[in-house]
Scaffold this motif. Structure first.
Motif, PDB file in Angstrom:
ATOM      1  N   MET A 485      26.869  36.419  18.219  1.00  0.00           N
ATOM      2  CA  MET A 485      27.523  36.038  19.317  1.00  0.00           C
ATOM      3  C   MET A 485      29.067  35.528  18.824  1.00  0.00           C
ATOM      4  O   MET A 485      29.296  35.310  17.363  1.00  0.00           O
ATOM      5  CB  MET A 485      26.902  34.736  19.801  1.00  0.00           C
ATOM      6  N   PRO A 486      29.941  35.281  19.360  1.00  0.00           N
ATOM      7  CA  PRO A 486      31.318  35.296  18.978  1.00  0.00           C
ATOM      8  C   PRO A 486      31.003  33.649  18.571  1.00  0.00           C
ATOM      9  O   PRO A 486      30.786  32.571  18.854  1.00  0.00           O
ATOM     10  CB  PRO A 486      32.277  34.951  20.465  1.00  0.00           C
ATOM     11  N   TRP A 487      31.973  33.624  17.217  1.00  0.00           N
ATOM     12  CA  TRP A 487      32.091  32.424  16.493  1.00  0.00           C
ATOM     13  C   TRP A 487      33.369  31.494  17.001  1.00  0.00           C
ATOM     14  O   TRP A 487      33.501  30.179  16.853  1.00  0.00           O
ATOM     15  CB  TRP A 487      32.033  32.411  14.964  1.00  0.00           C
ATOM     16  N   THR A 497      33.385  37.588  17.153  1.00  0.00           N
ATOM     17  CA  THR A 497      32.247  37.593  15.983  1.00  0.00           C
ATOM     18  C   THR A 497      32.395  37.455  14.532  1.00  0.00           C
ATOM     19  O   THR A 497      33.716  38.018  14.407  1.00  0.00           O
ATOM     20  CB  THR A 497      31.246  38.551  16.427  1.00  0.00           C
ATOM     21  N   ILE A 498      31.574  37.028  13.593  1.00  0.00           N
ATOM     22  CA  ILE A 498      32.016  36.961  12.126  1.00  0.00           C
ATOM     23  C   ILE A 498      32.271  38.588  11.829  1.00  0.00           C
ATOM     24  O   ILE A 498      32.970  38.664  11.015  1.00  0.00           O
ATOM     25  CB  ILE A 498      30.623  36.429  11.582  1.00  0.00           C
ATOM     26  N   VAL A 552      36.621  27.700  11.644  1.00  0.00           N
ATOM     27  CA  VAL A 552      37.253  27.263  12.747  1.00  0.00           C
ATOM     28  C   VAL A 552      38.509  26.497  11.953  1.00  0.00           C
ATOM     29  O   VAL A 552      39.702  26.475  12.115  1.00  0.00           O
ATOM     30  CB  VAL A 552      36.591  26.498  13.960  1.00  0.00           C
ATOM     31  N   PHE A 553      38.067  25.350  11.162  1.00  0.00           N
ATOM     32  CA  PHE A 553      38.984  24.552  10.627  1.00  0.00           C
ATOM     33  C   PHE A 553      39.847  25.155   9.696  1.00  0.00           C
ATOM     34  O   PHE A 553      41.019  25.084   9.451  1.00  0.00           O
ATOM     35  CB  PHE A 553      38.220  23.264   9.702  1.00  0.00           C
ATOM     36  N   ASP A 568      33.304  28.813  19.744  1.00  0.00           N
ATOM     37  CA  ASP A 568      32.726  29.669  20.495  1.00  0.00           C
ATOM     38  C   ASP A 568      31.100  29.416  20.517  1.00  0.00           C
ATOM     39  O   ASP A 568      30.602  28.964  19.797  1.00  0.00           O
ATOM     40  CB  ASP A 568      33.083  31.052  20.704  1.00  0.00           C
ATOM     41  N   ILE A 569      30.531  30.221  21.584  1.00  0.00           N
ATOM     42  CA  ILE A 569      29.045  29.979  21.876  1.00  0.00           C
ATOM     43  C   ILE A 569      28.266  30.388  20.464  1.00  0.00           C
ATOM     44  O   ILE A 569      27.123  29.713  20.221  1.00  0.00           O
ATOM     45  CB  ILE A 569      28.653  31.020  22.904  1.00  0.00           C
TER      46      ILE A 569
END
Length: 596
Positions: A485-487, A497-498, A552-553, A568-569
């Motif tokens: 799933m999208p990260w 996604t990854i 993300v960071f 994301d999800i």
């Protein structure tokens, strides 16, 4: 054979089966080439607003100052070049006189008129990125001008080269930064034509990144240009944004893909709108792993160029920010041939292929080339995170041949490269063959059959600790789901996604291709460990949730907020997997305590 040995064999077969199934899912779900947005139809664009008459006739008010003479040596030959400062008026915009700075290099002791080359830098760059290339061209008897776009280098700091101005739609096309950068380049051509040493019938324009976008557009709208050499640039702007490339950094973080300013950039300045109108010779220099421009956009852009005299030079396993071996030499060859200085053009490759289907898929590639060059084949599977392999082709009876095999379902991508020594001079576009080799599914069936046989010999019994295993396996399963799933999300523009992140930036951070296979191995490894000790399902879920949060960071830190990334999800599911384990484990513990 005792029961413990059967358990070991069962875990080994389970590892192999899980790896193959996971590889299959990964391969079939994520394949290149992939368009995140279709090629826009011609009626979505507007390009007839350009009127270059003022760029040709308005006073330049130019100033030229000689800086120095410099001795340049190539291949043991020494030659003196002259370096000059130049400044000219681009336009009066918003009440501000926009003056453009240029660095000018030319050979000393010019006799007659000689060709000229205009070089255009990338986003927020300057002429300094072209110093070595300028010296190379000047040494080979060209007048070379590299300018600073408005808001960059030594040019007037207005309009600024910032994302807010790129999507400025307040004055339709004339409000956008690209309009003023292109206008400055048109004025630079006028400036070159004003120099007495320049042959005005032999002017070439070349630019990198943003400068490459300008090069495509100028080649389509300015008949004063004879040759174009765009570098690391391509079209289908919406595709680049939705693919999550660094092109997102050219839009303010809070701007939607559907914002009018963003739509105007696509409407007025998408390269795809202009390339069918290009009729002059064009050499396109590009990279397979460009962080701004996807391979699909590169291939589409080249194939849509209207000129019958076009060459692609596609660098394998290469990114956006560095020059590839052979690019500058192929550029010089292209200029020399079309400016009647050489009888040899760049090698033109003709290619055909045959697909042979069997247990595995074989592709027979045959090619021929003009000139004395060696041919190589670059190929890779379409699975995200793979890298290009480059192998030599075999010459027999004037035909270069290579057979490549694929045992993996999906897309097989390849293209042919012409080299002389270690320098790459031209390539074909990328070809794609769909493969579904039956042999790939044989190990999966065998692993599954072996699993059933061994499982029947184990005859597992269940105990009160069953809930611990449920907790571990559920945590493992949800963590695996999070990987698909999208990260990360970039506003409403893109969700990645990854695997897509690895494909897009894996080479940039030197983690491809090993990171993909590491993840694919870690997934079944933690399944085995979870069956031995349920706590490992919890550990795997923590690894996935921590990695998604840290990513993300990390991206926000590296881009310094230029590209605003959020969770994301996939990140949410990874976190839920950790919490799920804790809840089930706690329930199992309290249930066990109450029974005791």
């Amino acid at each position: 054979m005792n029961k413990n040995k059967f358990k070991v064999i069962f875990l080994i077969f389970l590892f192999g089966f899980t790896y193959m199934v996971n590889m299959s899912v990964n391969t079939l779900l994520f394949q290149l080439p992939k368009r995140y947005a279709p090629i826009p139809s011609p009626d979505t664009f507007e390009t007839d607003f350009w009127n270059i008459t003022k760029a040709e006739i308005d006073p330049l008010n130019a100033n030229i100052t000689k800086i120095e003479e410099k001795n340049i040596t190539y291949n043991g030959v020494n030659r003196k070049i002259i370096i000059k400062h130049a400044e000219f008026l681009s336009e009066i915009y918003g009440g501000v006189k926009v003056k453009i700075y240029g660095l000018l290099m030319q050979p000393s002791n010019i006799t007659g008129k000689i060709p000229a080359v205009l070089l255009l830098h990338g986003y927020q760059g300057s002429h300094k990125s072209f110093i070595e290339i300028m010296e190379y061209f000047a040494f080979h008897n060209y007048i070379v001008l590299a300018t600073d776009a408005p808001g960059c280098g030594y040019s007037t700091k207005f309009p600024e080269c910032i994302p807010q101005n790129i999507v400025n739609g307040t004055q339709e096309p004339q409000g956008a930064y690209f309009y003023h950068a292109i206008w400055a380049a048109l004025r630079a051509i006028t400036f070159l034509r004003s120099l007495p040493e320049v042959d005005t019938t032999r002017i070439a324009v070349s630019g990198a990144s943003m400068g490459g976008i300008e090069t495509f557009i100028i080649a389509a709208i300015d008949p004063r240009v004879s040759i174009a050499i765009p570098i690391v640039a391509a079209g289908n702007y919406e595709n680049l944004i939705k693919a999550g490339t660094f092109a997102n950094g050219l839009m303010p973080p809070n701007v939607s893909i559907n914002d009018q300013g963003a739509r105007n950039v696509m409407k007025y300045f998408d390269v795809i709108a202009y390339v069918p109108k290009i009729k002059i010779p064009i050499l396109m220099l590009a990279s397979t792993n460009d962080e701004f421009f996807t391979l699909e956009s590169i291939n589409d852009t080249f194939n849509m160029i209207g000129s019958s005299d076009k060459i692609l030079n596609l660098a394998p396993n290469w990114g956006h920010f560095k020059e590839y071996k052979g690019w500058i030499e192929s550029s010089l060859s292209w200029l020399n041939y079309h400016f009647n200085r050489s009888d040899e053009s760049l090698p033109k490759i003709t290619c055909e292929y045959e697909v042979r289907k069997g247990l595995s898929t074989k592709v027979v590639v045959k090619a021929s080339v003009s000139g004395d060059y060696d041919l190589f084949l670059a190929y890779r599977h379409g699975s995200l995170g793979e890298t290009w392999k480059v192998v030599s082709m075999e010459l027999k009876n004037g035909i270069w041949t290579k057979i490549i095999s694929s045992n993996i379902p999906g897309n097989l991508m390849f293209y042919v490269i012409a080299r002389k020594g270690d320098l790459q001079f031209s390539t074909t576009p990328v070809y794609v063959v769909k493969t579904i080799p039956p042999i790939y599914f044989v190990p999966i069936v065998l692993f599954f059959a072996a699993l059933l046989i061994v499982y029947m010999n184990i005859k597992p019994s269940f105990s009160r600790r069953c809930l611990n295993y449920v907790a571990g396996l559920v945590a493992w399963l949800l963590a695996v789901l999070s990987l698909y799933m999208p990260w990360i999300a970039i506003g409403d523009r893109s969700s990645l996604t990854i695997w897509e992140l690895i494909e897009r930036f894996g080479l940039t951070f030197a983690i491809s291709p090993w990171i993909r296979y590491t993840i694919l191995i870690v997934i079944p490894l933690f399944l085995i460990l979870t069956l031995i000790r349920p706590i490992f399902g919890f550990i795997f879920s923590i690894l996935c949730s921590s990695a998604s949060i840290m990513l993300v960071f990390f991206i926000n830190s590296v881009t310094r907020g230029v590209i605003a990334v959020s969770f994301d999800i996939g990140c949410l599911i990874a976190t839920i997997s950790t919490l799920t384990y804790i809840v089930i484990w706690y329930f199992a513990k309290t249930r066990g305590a109450s029974k005791d």
